[in-house]
Enzyme design. Structure first.
Site, mmCIF file in Angstrom:
data_model
loop_
_atom_site.group_PDB
_atom_site.id
_atom_site.type_symbol
_atom_site.label_atom_id
_atom_site.label_comp_id
_atom_site.label_asym_id
_atom_site.label_seq_id
_atom_site.Cartn_x
_atom_site.Cartn_y
_atom_site.Cartn_z
ATOM 1 N N GLY A 1 0.836 -1.211 0.000
ATOM 2 C CA GLY A 1 0.000 0.000 0.000
ATOM 3 C C GLY A 1 0.863 1.251 0.000
ATOM 4 N N ARG B 1 1.039 -5.050 -5.047
ATOM 5 C CA ARG B 1 1.186 -6.201 -4.154
ATOM 6 C C ARG B 1 1.518 -7.366 -5.086
ATOM 7 N NH1 ARG B 1 -0.623 -4.059 0.592
ATOM 8 N NH2 ARG B 1 -2.487 -2.779 0.564
ATOM 9 N N ASP C 1 5.314 -4.938 5.776
ATOM 10 C CA ASP C 1 6.053 -6.122 6.229
ATOM 11 C C ASP C 1 6.345 -7.132 5.116
ATOM 12 O OD1 ASP C 1 3.400 -6.652 6.149
ATOM 13 O OD2 ASP C 1 3.285 -7.668 8.094
ATOM 14 N N THR D 1 4.430 2.398 5.293
ATOM 15 C CA THR D 1 3.024 1.992 5.404
ATOM 16 C C THR D 1 2.360 2.900 6.424
ATOM 17 O OG1 THR D 1 1.510 0.302 6.275
ATOM 18 C CG2 THR D 1 3.757 0.160 7.043
ATOM 19 N N ASP E 1 0.212 1.912 8.412
ATOM 20 C CA ASP E 1 -0.314 1.079 9.493
ATOM 21 C C ASP E 1 0.506 1.079 10.783
ATOM 22 O OD1 ASP E 1 -2.309 0.354 7.740
ATOM 23 O OD2 ASP E 1 -1.353 -1.524 7.140
ATOM 24 N N ASP F 1 2.727 -1.060 11.687
ATOM 25 C CA ASP F 1 2.638 -2.426 12.219
ATOM 26 C C ASP F 1 3.954 -3.198 12.066
ATOM 27 O OD1 ASP F 1 2.599 -2.554 9.467
ATOM 28 O OD2 ASP F 1 0.898 -3.927 9.333
ATOM 29 N N ARG G 1 -5.003 -2.268 9.214
ATOM 30 C CA ARG G 1 -4.941 -3.729 9.105
ATOM 31 C C ARG G 1 -5.141 -4.365 10.491
ATOM 32 N NH1 ARG G 1 -3.169 -6.266 4.385
ATOM 33 N NH2 ARG G 1 -2.270 -4.403 3.516
ATOM 34 N N ASP H 1 -23.483 16.615 23.264
ATOM 35 C CA ASP H 1 -24.461 16.531 22.174
ATOM 36 C C ASP H 1 -24.073 15.529 21.077
ATOM 37 O OD1 ASP H 1 -22.415 17.879 20.932
ATOM 38 O OD2 ASP H 1 -23.466 19.799 20.773
HETATM 39 O O1 F6P Z 1 -1.510 -1.468 4.531
HETATM 40 C C1 F6P Z 1 -2.136 -0.270 4.230
HETATM 41 C C2 F6P Z 1 -3.619 -0.465 4.095
HETATM 42 O O2 F6P Z 1 -4.197 0.772 3.732
HETATM 43 C C3 F6P Z 1 -4.330 -1.048 5.316
HETATM 44 O O3 F6P Z 1 -4.554 -0.103 6.325
HETATM 45 C C4 F6P Z 1 -5.591 -1.587 4.704
HETATM 46 O O4 F6P Z 1 -6.101 -2.663 5.471
HETATM 47 C C5 F6P Z 1 -5.110 -2.090 3.358
HETATM 48 O O5 F6P Z 1 -3.891 -1.400 3.076
HETATM 49 C C6 F6P Z 1 -6.053 -1.867 2.216
HETATM 50 O O6 F6P Z 1 -5.526 -2.492 1.113
HETATM 51 P P1 F6P Z 1 -5.985 -2.231 -0.394
HETATM 52 O O7 F6P Z 1 -5.492 -0.863 -0.783
HETATM 53 O O8 F6P Z 1 -5.328 -3.314 -1.156
HETATM 54 O O9 F6P Z 1 -7.471 -2.273 -0.384
#
Ligand code: F6P
Length: 319
Positions: free
Chosen positions: A11, A72, A103, A125, A127, A129, A171, A214
């Site tokens: 991503g 990917r 990763d 990324t 994320d 992670d 993710r 509210d």
């Molecule tokens: O890894 C980055 C990310 O945006 C995640 O947060 C999300 O789960 C995933 O990629 C979405 O993947 P795609 O762009 O393939 O839908």
């Protein structure tokens, strides 16, 4: 060492272009050539290469996404595919590679190193992670984008006395949710890292309304469950006028923040120096605000550790 190849994988994340720029300008400063590999590992295998000059990376620091494009490409896990990639690199006189990605990208960088092409991985990324780093390129911009979206959601939530469940990306990791939840003053932050009790969250929201608030905001990490399913759970414990909102891919776009530009630049610059030093198979990170390196292999046995103090602070303020 003569030519560095650079690719972005997985991503996209804001700040990837800043890292590509830093690699290119640093490498040229040290008398090395730089080749952009388009579409990540897929382009490596097909030889989709473009030489990069300092001028090519001018005006790229402020752009979101990745101008080298990304993909990917799980096929790169196969050794025969990796060998095809190495053949392409050799054919084009590329003897080292810098990989910017999540990763999955580290497996590719390690495979290349084992096949004789010293490679360095940079954490790219939104994320956050990745093990052995407190920060990944893109995290800061994504959090600001999500926070600003929630600020807007709060306006409409307040006008209608509604509860919004806002699903943010990440993710399996709750770091974006923790940061964004705290920064946007959410009533509850729900992440995969910590047990939660929907009834308790409903009570917090009810108390808020009873005290004159509210609106209600629940920030939900995508790794927990679907926002609509969470809404259905919540409605079992309270008669809220609730809406579910999935922020989605907008969190990946936009001009990178100053933090992402600077950290990506530091990491790109450092990666070139590691290669100049003859090193490979390393992952660059940022720990306690300092650049760090670890063997890529070590990353596979370790988990990313989130800063859960953000959750503690939020709970103390909302319960
Ligand atoms: O890894 C980055 C990310 O945006 C995640 O947060 C999300 O789960 C995933 O990629 C979405 O993947 P795609 O762009 O393939 O839908």
């Amino acid at each position: 060492m003569k030519r560095i190849g650079i690719l972005t994988s997985g991503g996209d994340a804001p700040g990837m272009n800043a890292a590509i720029r830093a690699v290119t300008k640093t490498a040229i400063h040290h008398g090395l050539g730089v080749v952009g590999i388009r579409y990540g590992f897929a382009g490596l295998v097909t030889g989709d290469f473009v030489p990069l000059t300092a001028e090519d990376v001018d005006h790229k620091i402020s752009l979101g996404g990745t101008f080298l494009y990304s993909a990917r490409y799980p096929e790169f896990a196969q050794e025969e595919v990796q060998k095809k990639g190495v053949e392409q690199l050799k054919k084009h006189g590329i003897d080292t590679v810098i990989v910017i990605g999540g990763d999955g990208s580290y497996h590719g960088a390690l495979a290349l190193t084992r096949l004789g092409i010293n490679s360095i991985g940079l954490p790219g990324t939104i994320d956050n992670d990745i093990p052995y780093t407190d920060y990944t390129i893109g995290l800061d911009t994504a959090c600001t984008t999500a926070m600003q979206a929630i600020d807007k959601i709060r306006d409409t939530a307040s006008s209608h006395h509604r509860v919004f469940i806002v699903n943010v990306m990440g993710r399996g990791c709750g770091d974006i949710a923790m940061r964004v939840g705290l920064a946007s003053g959410a009533d509850a932050i729900v992440v995969p890292e910590r047990e939660y009790d929907v009834q308790e969250i409903a009570e917090t929201l009810k108390r808020g309304f009873a005290d004159g608030k509210d609106h209600g905001i629940v920030v939900l990490a995508e790794g927990v469950m679907d926002a609509n399913d969470f809404k259905a759970e919540l409605l079992k414990y309270g008669d809220f006028d609730a809406r579910a909102n999935i922020l989605g891919h907008m969190q990946r776009g936009g001009s990178p923040s100053v933090v992402d530009r600077i950290n990506a630049t530091k990491m790109g610059n450092y990666a070139v120096k590691l290669l100049l030093d003859g090193q490979g198979g390393l992952a660059v990170g940022m720990e306690n605000n300092k650049l760090s390196t670890h063997d890529i292999l070590d990353l596979f046995d370790e988990k990313h550790h989130s800063d859960e103090t953000l959750l503690d602070i939020n709970e103390e303020m909302t319960k």
